[in-house]
Motif scaffolding. Structure first.
Motif, PDB file in Angstrom:
ATOM      1  N   ALA A 160      -1.729   1.301   6.671  1.00  0.00           N
ATOM      2  CA  ALA A 160      -1.948   0.493   5.476  1.00  0.00           C
ATOM      3  C   ALA A 160      -2.195  -0.952   5.890  1.00  0.00           C
ATOM      4  CB  ALA A 160      -0.752   0.580   4.529  1.00  0.00           C
ATOM      5  N   ALA A 161      -3.030  -1.622   5.139  1.00  0.00           N
ATOM      6  CA  ALA A 161      -3.371  -3.002   5.461  1.00  0.00           C
ATOM      7  C   ALA A 161      -2.109  -3.864   5.494  1.00  0.00           C
ATOM      8  CB  ALA A 161      -4.367  -3.548   4.436  1.00  0.00           C
ATOM      9  N   GLY A 162      -1.984  -4.666   6.563  1.00  0.00           N
ATOM     10  CA  GLY A 162      -0.840  -5.560   6.689  1.00  0.00           C
ATOM     11  C   GLY A 162       0.408  -4.926   7.248  1.00  0.00           C
ATOM     12  N   HIS A 163       0.357  -3.660   7.646  1.00  0.00           N
ATOM     13  CA  HIS A 163       1.525  -2.954   8.180  1.00  0.00           C
ATOM     14  C   HIS A 163       1.167  -2.297   9.512  1.00  0.00           C
ATOM     15  CE1 HIS A 163       4.055  -3.229   4.524  1.00  0.00           C
ATOM     16  NE2 HIS A 163       2.904  -3.117   3.875  1.00  0.00           N
ATOM     17  N   GLU A 164       2.161  -2.171  10.368  1.00  0.00           N
ATOM     18  CA  GLU A 164       1.999  -1.336  11.547  1.00  0.00           C
ATOM     19  C   GLU A 164       1.944   0.130  11.116  1.00  0.00           C
ATOM     20  OE1 GLU A 164       1.659  -2.155  14.825  1.00  0.00           O
ATOM     21  OE2 GLU A 164       1.434  -4.207  14.076  1.00  0.00           O
ATOM     22  N   PRO A 165       1.254   0.987  11.863  1.00  0.00           N
ATOM     23  CA  PRO A 165       1.228   2.412  11.498  1.00  0.00           C
ATOM     24  C   PRO A 165       2.636   2.996  11.420  1.00  0.00           C
ATOM     25  CG  PRO A 165      -0.408   1.938  13.176  1.00  0.00           C
ATOM     26  CD  PRO A 165       0.425   0.697  13.044  1.00  0.00           C
ATOM     27  N   ARG A 166       2.861   3.823  10.408  1.00  0.00           N
ATOM     28  CA  ARG A 166       4.168   4.440  10.201  1.00  0.00           C
ATOM     29  C   ARG A 166       4.008   5.956  10.063  1.00  0.00           C
ATOM     30  NH1 ARG A 166       5.647   0.812   5.130  1.00  0.00           N
ATOM     31  NH2 ARG A 166       3.352   0.862   5.036  1.00  0.00           N
ATOM     32  N   VAL A 167       5.014   6.692  10.515  1.00  0.00           N
ATOM     33  CA  VAL A 167       4.969   8.153  10.518  1.00  0.00           C
ATOM     34  C   VAL A 167       5.570   8.694   9.222  1.00  0.00           C
ATOM     35  CG1 VAL A 167       5.716  10.248  11.698  1.00  0.00           C
ATOM     36  CG2 VAL A 167       5.090   8.232  13.032  1.00  0.00           C
ATOM     37  N   LEU A 168       4.810   9.549   8.535  1.00  0.00           N
ATOM     38  CA  LEU A 168       5.319  10.227   7.349  1.00  0.00           C
ATOM     39  C   LEU A 168       5.842  11.623   7.678  1.00  0.00           C
ATOM     40  CD1 LEU A 168       2.742   9.340   4.544  1.00  0.00           C
ATOM     41  CD2 LEU A 168       4.954   8.289   5.011  1.00  0.00           C
ATOM     42  N   VAL A 169       5.201  12.303   8.616  1.00  0.00           N
ATOM     43  CA  VAL A 169       5.632  13.645   9.022  1.00  0.00           C
ATOM     44  C   VAL A 169       5.637  13.685  10.547  1.00  0.00           C
ATOM     45  CG1 VAL A 169       5.181  16.126   8.964  1.00  0.00           C
ATOM     46  CG2 VAL A 169       4.624  14.718   6.967  1.00  0.00           C
ATOM     47  N   ARG A 170       6.767  14.101  11.092  1.00  0.00           N
ATOM     48  CA  ARG A 170       6.901  14.306  12.535  1.00  0.00           C
ATOM     49  C   ARG A 170       7.442  15.715  12.729  1.00  0.00           C
ATOM     50  NH1 ARG A 170       7.516  10.078  16.072  1.00  0.00           N
ATOM     51  NH2 ARG A 170       8.312   8.770  14.365  1.00  0.00           N
ATOM     52  N   GLU A 211       7.025   4.858   1.118  1.00  0.00           N
ATOM     53  CA  GLU A 211       7.815   3.747   1.650  1.00  0.00           C
ATOM     54  C   GLU A 211       9.252   4.166   1.924  1.00  0.00           C
ATOM     55  OE1 GLU A 211       6.910   0.830   2.546  1.00  0.00           O
ATOM     56  OE2 GLU A 211       4.964   0.456   1.603  1.00  0.00           O
ATOM     57  N   ASP A 212       9.771   5.067   1.100  1.00  0.00           N
ATOM     58  CA  ASP A 212      11.179   5.446   1.222  1.00  0.00           C
ATOM     59  C   ASP A 212      11.479   6.210   2.502  1.00  0.00           C
ATOM     60  OD1 ASP A 212      11.625   4.252  -1.193  1.00  0.00           O
ATOM     61  OD2 ASP A 212      11.582   6.119  -2.365  1.00  0.00           O
ATOM     62  N   ARG A 213      10.474   6.854   3.084  1.00  0.00           N
ATOM     63  CA  ARG A 213      10.780   7.682   4.245  1.00  0.00           C
ATOM     64  C   ARG A 213       9.892   7.419   5.459  1.00  0.00           C
ATOM     65  NH1 ARG A 213       7.575  12.217   4.960  1.00  0.00           N
ATOM     66  NH2 ARG A 213       6.048  12.674   3.326  1.00  0.00           N
ATOM     67  N   ALA A 214       9.019   6.422   5.376  1.00  0.00           N
ATOM     68  CA  ALA A 214       8.146   6.127   6.511  1.00  0.00           C
ATOM     69  C   ALA A 214       8.972   5.627   7.699  1.00  0.00           C
ATOM     70  CB  ALA A 214       7.111   5.081   6.112  1.00  0.00           C
ATOM     71  N   GLU A 215       8.603   6.098   8.896  1.00  0.00           N
ATOM     72  CA  GLU A 215       9.298   5.717  10.124  1.00  0.00           C
ATOM     73  C   GLU A 215       8.346   4.982  11.054  1.00  0.00           C
ATOM     74  OE1 GLU A 215      10.579   9.313  11.897  1.00  0.00           O
ATOM     75  OE2 GLU A 215      11.950   9.861  10.273  1.00  0.00           O
TER      76      GLU A 215
END
Length: 541
Positions: A160-170, A211-215
């Motif tokens: 997402a713009a302005g954010h570092e990449p975040r993991v939703l599913v691992r 947002e609640d669970r992004a890592e």
């Protein structure tokens, strides 16, 4: 931001798509999400000559039917827009995204996305960044096969713009050390479901759902494919593995067996079990002890030595503590296993694993323990394995692994709940609540200890039933589920075999099962018995 359903763009590496991408399109259509297909031909560095040759041969020898029909045509009515094969492709995509007010970009592979492109999509982009975009291949799968690791990671990453990449599913997936195709195919089929699940969650829970669970995306995944030098180091190791596996398969046969521990044991301590070997090369697995009218009955899967087909059998404990001979409980044209037996309102019920029949069926005892009748179908039209029922918080819960088309039955556990064990069961909104080959598949009854709730599970990384993992269930509601690992039991605790697969207990008795390899040619005489250590009996059962 618009209310769901959202609109999306799907970035593809050409005019033909994989069956996994077709699954993504099907999920979007089912949710009513309009999608624009962007076709991009990205040049990429080619691996050496040996890797493509190995991949093709491995796919020919070990790939399933879906692997050989991997590519399908785009839907005729799909909105498709080719992108220029130049550095300007991102600008062209961003312009179309703004013109069409697209909310989200979906990318089935790793691609570098410039910030200006991400800014064109209010929800950003979702990437399966364990895959190579151009080929759909998984560099991490080959790296894991090469190093004989037990698992490799598949994941869905949110940019997402302005954010570092975040993991939703691992979601770790199993590695089959003899074959890249067998490793890659079920993992790809599983990952194809990630997009649809993320979008359903967004529609159900609103803009904060991710947002609640992004890592944080901490560890990088392998990106490069092996060159010829790496393949020359790998191929002799692979040949050695195949030779060792061929030797084992020619001279030995896998055999599942039970192991008992009497008295009041500790489920978090795996020591002190005594093996109970079946006769000959028969197999016994999935033990479920059950007390009825003061007697202990041990239900289990009875594996036919010639066909490998499972049926349900039972042994009853005598006054001297020894179990009598097995008696047949339930046989069907399809394979049966995991005899989950329980009582409710004065009646005894049985839920065997019958995924080949495409349902989860409930049976009621008419003359316990040998005679049963159908009491209804709990889930229909699903390939479900190891359904595990329990009562908690005034509701009945079912934990079960549902196998998606082309995917594995080891990887993902779903949750259902109902007012009674007779159903109807409704799916938990966060299912699958576990997506991890190391801890998903149920391995016995949910139990309580010191007021806490625990769930046994299988670790199927490396091979099926490799180890037993026990979780504490810390949150269980109709809207949420959370658990944490508290213990892990390796097969070495049994003193024999390479697997530890199920745990169940009643007062005074705990039972697990394991797997060993026995000689196909009976060269060692009658050294073992059904109740002791050593080789199995030499006489036919």
């Amino acid at each position: 931001m618009k209310n769901a359903p959202y609109s999306a763009g799907l970035l593809l590496p050409g005019s033909a798509v994989s069956r996994q991408t077709a699954r993504v399109l099907g999920d979007l259509e089912a949710m009513g999400i309009p999608v624009v297909l962007f076709l991009l031909d990205l040049s990429r560095g080619r691996p050496g000559r040996l890797y493509p040759a190995y991949r093709a041969l491995d796919r020919l020898l070990f790939g399933g039917p879906a692997e050989h029909r991997d590519r399908v045509s785009l839907p005729k009515d799909a909105v498709t827009l080719p992108l220029p094969a130049s550095p300007n492709w991102a600008e062209a995509l961003a312009r179309v995204a703004r013109e069409r007010s697209l909310d989200l970009l979906l990318v089935p592979g790793r691609v570098e996305l410039p910030p200006k492109l991400l800014a064109a999509f209010p929800l950003g982009a979702l990437l399966l960044d364990h895959l190579d975009f151009a080929s759909g291949d998984a560099p991490g799968a080959f790296a894991a096969v090469s190093d004989a690791k037990p698992d490799f990671e598949t994941r869905l990453v949110w940019h997402a713009a302005g954010h570092e990449p975040r993991v939703l599913v691992r979601s770790p997936s199993a590695v089959f050390p003899l074959s890249l195709a067998q490793t890659r195919a079920p993992a790809r089929a599983k990952a194809a479901c990630f997009f649809g699940r993320a979008l359903r969650e967004l529609a159900d829970r609103g803009p904060t759902a991710w947002e609640d669970r992004a890592e944080p995306r901490l560890s990088p995944l392998p990106e490069a494919f092996p060159d010829d030098a790496a393949m020359l180091r790998f191929l002799p190791r692979l040949l050695g593995r195949h030779l060792r596996a061929a030797f084992r398969d020619i001279f030995f046969k896998p055999q599942w067996f039970l192991a008992l521990r009497r008295g009041g044991g500790d489920p978090f301590d795996p020591s002190g079990y005594e093996p109970l070997f079946p006769p000959g090369t028969r197999g016994w697995a999935d033990p479920f002890p059950f007390i009825h009218q003061g007697a202990v009955h041990l239900f289990f899967e009875d594996i036919h030595p010639a066909t490998g087909k499972g049926s349900i059998a039972v042994m009853t404990q005598g006054p001297d503590g020894a179990f009598g001979p097995p008696g047949p409980v339930l046989q069907r044209p399809c394979h049966l296993s995991y005899p989950f037996v329980f009582d409710w309102r004065g009646e005894v019920f049985l839920v065997p694993e019958s995924s080949q029949a495409g349902r989860v069926e409930l049976f009621r005892a008419t003359r316990f323990p040998l005679e049963w009748e159908s009491a209804g179908v709990l889930l229909e039209g699903v390939r479900a394995v190891d359904a595990t029922l329990f009562e908690h918080g005034g509701r009945w819960w079912m934990m079960v692994n549902l196998r998606q088309d082309g995917a594995s039955s080891w990887d993902e556990m779903s949750l259902f709940h109902a007012n009674s064990p007779l159903g109807p069961f409704v799916p938990h909104p966060r299912s699958p609540v576990v997506s991890d080959v190391r801890r998903a598949r149920p391995a016995g009854r949910v139990f309580t200890r010191d007021g806490r709730l625990y769930r046994p599970a299988q670790d199927c990384s490396g091979h099926y039933g490799r180890a037993l993992v026990i979780h504490e269930i810390v949150t269980l509601t109709p809207d949420d589920y959370r658990e944490t690992v508290v213990a892990r039991h390796e097969a070495g605790a049994l003193g024999v075999g390479d697997s530890l697969h199920t745990y169940n207990a009643v007062p005074g008795l705990e039972v697990v099962d394991g797997r060993r390899f026995v000689p196909r040619l009976r060269l060692f005489g009658s050294g073992g018995t059904a109740g002791g250590r050593g080789t199995p009996r030499t006489q036919r059962p």
